[in-house]
Design a protein around this motif. Sequence first.
Motif, PDB file in Angstrom:
ATOM      1  N   CYS A  98       0.850  -1.192   0.000  1.00 14.50           N
ATOM      2  CA  CYS A  98       0.000   0.000   0.000  1.00 14.50           C
ATOM      3  C   CYS A  98       0.883   1.238   0.000  1.00 14.50           C
ATOM      4  O   CYS A  98       2.114   1.148   0.150  1.00 14.50           O
ATOM      5  N   PHE A  99       0.256   2.383  -0.165  1.00 12.25           N
ATOM      6  CA  PHE A  99       0.984   3.648  -0.100  1.00 12.25           C
ATOM      7  C   PHE A  99       1.120   4.069   1.359  1.00 12.25           C
ATOM      8  O   PHE A  99       0.193   3.915   2.157  1.00 12.25           O
ATOM      9  N   ASP A 100       2.258   4.607   1.703  1.00 16.20           N
ATOM     10  CA  ASP A 100       2.564   4.936   3.098  1.00 16.20           C
ATOM     11  C   ASP A 100       1.804   6.183   3.554  1.00 16.20           C
ATOM     12  O   ASP A 100       1.473   7.061   2.755  1.00 16.20           O
ATOM     13  N   ARG A 101       1.527   6.218   4.859  1.00 14.94           N
ATOM     14  CA  ARG A 101       0.970   7.411   5.490  1.00 14.94           C
ATOM     15  C   ARG A 101       1.219   7.283   6.984  1.00 14.94           C
ATOM     16  O   ARG A 101       1.549   6.210   7.498  1.00 14.94           O
ATOM     17  N   ARG A 102       1.088   8.388   7.698  1.00 14.14           N
ATOM     18  CA  ARG A 102       1.335   8.383   9.135  1.00 14.14           C
ATOM     19  C   ARG A 102       0.280   7.540   9.856  1.00 14.14           C
ATOM     20  O   ARG A 102      -0.907   7.627   9.560  1.00 14.14           O
ATOM     21  N   HIS A 114      -0.057   1.217  12.812  1.00  9.66           N
ATOM     22  CA  HIS A 114      -0.931   1.031  13.976  1.00  9.66           C
ATOM     23  C   HIS A 114      -2.349   0.698  13.536  1.00  9.66           C
ATOM     24  O   HIS A 114      -3.007  -0.158  14.140  1.00  9.66           O
ATOM     25  N   ASP A 115      -2.834   1.361  12.495  1.00 11.85           N
ATOM     26  CA  ASP A 115      -4.186   1.088  12.023  1.00 11.85           C
ATOM     27  C   ASP A 115      -4.319  -0.359  11.550  1.00 11.85           C
ATOM     28  O   ASP A 115      -5.334  -1.017  11.804  1.00 11.85           O
ATOM     29  N   VAL A 116      -3.290  -0.859  10.874  1.00  8.61           N
ATOM     30  CA  VAL A 116      -3.302  -2.255  10.420  1.00  8.61           C
ATOM     31  C   VAL A 116      -3.252  -3.194  11.613  1.00  8.61           C
ATOM     32  O   VAL A 116      -3.998  -4.181  11.683  1.00  8.61           O
ATOM     33  N   THR A 117      -2.401  -2.890  12.578  1.00  6.37           N
ATOM     34  CA  THR A 117      -2.279  -3.729  13.771  1.00  6.37           C
ATOM     35  C   THR A 117      -3.588  -3.773  14.548  1.00  6.37           C
ATOM     36  O   THR A 117      -3.985  -4.815  15.067  1.00  6.37           O
ATOM     37  N   ARG A 149      -8.791  -3.331   3.675  1.00  6.25           N
ATOM     38  CA  ARG A 149      -9.104  -2.402   2.568  1.00  6.25           C
ATOM     39  C   ARG A 149      -9.996  -1.266   3.059  1.00  6.25           C
ATOM     40  O   ARG A 149      -9.867  -0.122   2.609  1.00  6.25           O
ATOM     41  N   ASP A 150     -10.889  -1.569   3.997  1.00  2.19           N
ATOM     42  CA  ASP A 150     -11.743  -0.517   4.564  1.00  2.19           C
ATOM     43  C   ASP A 150     -10.913   0.544   5.274  1.00  2.19           C
ATOM     44  O   ASP A 150     -11.246   1.738   5.251  1.00  2.19           O
ATOM     45  N   VAL A 151      -9.826   0.108   5.949  1.00  2.00           N
ATOM     46  CA  VAL A 151      -8.975   1.030   6.695  1.00  2.00           C
ATOM     47  C   VAL A 151      -8.020   1.777   5.775  1.00  2.00           C
ATOM     48  O   VAL A 151      -7.806   2.985   5.924  1.00  2.00           O
ATOM     49  N   LEU A 152      -7.464   1.067   4.809  1.00  2.00           N
ATOM     50  CA  LEU A 152      -6.448   1.671   3.939  1.00  2.00           C
ATOM     51  C   LEU A 152      -7.058   2.406   2.764  1.00  2.00           C
ATOM     52  O   LEU A 152      -6.398   3.258   2.155  1.00  2.00           O
ATOM     53  N   GLY A 153      -8.288   2.078   2.396  1.00  2.00           N
ATOM     54  CA  GLY A 153      -8.958   2.774   1.304  1.00  2.00           C
ATOM     55  C   GLY A 153      -8.235   2.612  -0.019  1.00  2.00           C
ATOM     56  O   GLY A 153      -7.749   1.525  -0.372  1.00  2.00           O
ATOM     57  N   ASP A 154      -8.154   3.715  -0.744  1.00  2.00           N
ATOM     58  CA  ASP A 154      -7.508   3.683  -2.062  1.00  2.00           C
ATOM     59  C   ASP A 154      -6.008   3.449  -1.955  1.00  2.00           C
ATOM     60  O   ASP A 154      -5.347   3.207  -2.977  1.00  2.00           O
TER      61      ASP A 154
END
Length: 412
Positions: free
Chosen positions: A116-120, A124-127, A177-182
């Motif tokens: 995925c593309f990185d972001r701040r 943690h969101d994935v974990t 996918r819901d958390v990471l979106g596009d």
Amino acid sequence: MGIPYDDVVIITPPEKEGEPSVITVNCPDKTGLGCDLCRLILFFGLNIVRGDVSTDGKWCYIVFWVVGKPTTRWDLLKRRLVGACPSCSSASVIYYYRSELQQQKPPDIFLLKFCCFDRRGLLHDVTQVLCELELIIRRVKVSTTPDGRVVDLFFITDTRELMHTKKRREDTCDRLRDVLGDGMISCEIELTGPEIVTCSQNSSFLPVAAMGDMFRLELPEDHPSGSPIANNVSVTMDNSLSPSHTLVQIICQDHKGLLYDIMRTLKDYNIKISYGRFSMNERRQCEVDLFIMQADGKKIVDPSKQIALKSRLGMEVFRPLRVAVVSRGPDTELLVANPVELSGKGRPLVFYDITLALKMLDTCIFSAEIGRHMIGDREWEVYRILLDEGDGPSVPREKIEEEVTKMLMGWK
């Protein structure tokens, strides 16, 4: 004969807002049961504020008073606690923990790979999603490419034991996918073998600069000033109050998972608890009284064994996790280590707390790796986080170490 399934674990909600919930466990006894129950309670994000344990050697009765988040899934916690208890048909057998003879079949290990593309705050969101799905992170390797993409490899086990199904794998990718979106590029989950994880854990060496202090097993003579538990740990043993038990008394400041740290230490020493009481006052000072015996049913009278157990308990309540921020060439690396149970289980939610603390500090992660290392006679789970300090002002290293420690210990 036995007791009804629903009565093995009873969870009673608080009568008034702000009061703790009560978890009652009534089942056959086994050495290490308290550790297994405390580990589950910690995994669900709950804090034990009071506890009582009693057993006649065959049957035990345990009560925990717990506080936690309003989002706690109590029905799920109850099912997991029941699953950790010995079956009622085994009440005539006295169980003692043996790291080799009583190990169950190792759980299947799956490789979750996504790009995925990185972001701040991404990691943690994935974990958080993986924790909500009851997926245990065994190993992780995270790397960032020059074009801003992140490749994540999570070696996971499924507490629901459903990851072999297509639906469970699809549901996991859909939640991510819901958390990471596009930002999500790809997501794959496949069954892997334990040899893959073994290879991954030995891929790097620990920095020598961090080895000496991080993995010291003795209490320092001078506790660090400013530590919330500095000069406030007491472990005593008394053989005069019972003909068959040794009394262990512990006084210390509370931290997240305190009772788990005590119980796992006793489990690793193959110590059986016959009666115990845990309480906490308004200043979060804890008092623990435990009547214990060895696997042979005798009290601990050997002075050398007493000293070893007192020293280990003192260290585990004073410093259950090790945190250091070191230089890795021109970069900054965060190291976190915690001892692994002899059963092979690591402490829950460590990676979750690390990534949450870094997210709150607005500090990006360039790469991350979890591995296990044998240091001395103990196995340690070591988290290595290479920080991406970017072009903006960086957070002081002392601040990073302080905030990560506070999050891990529940002092925030």
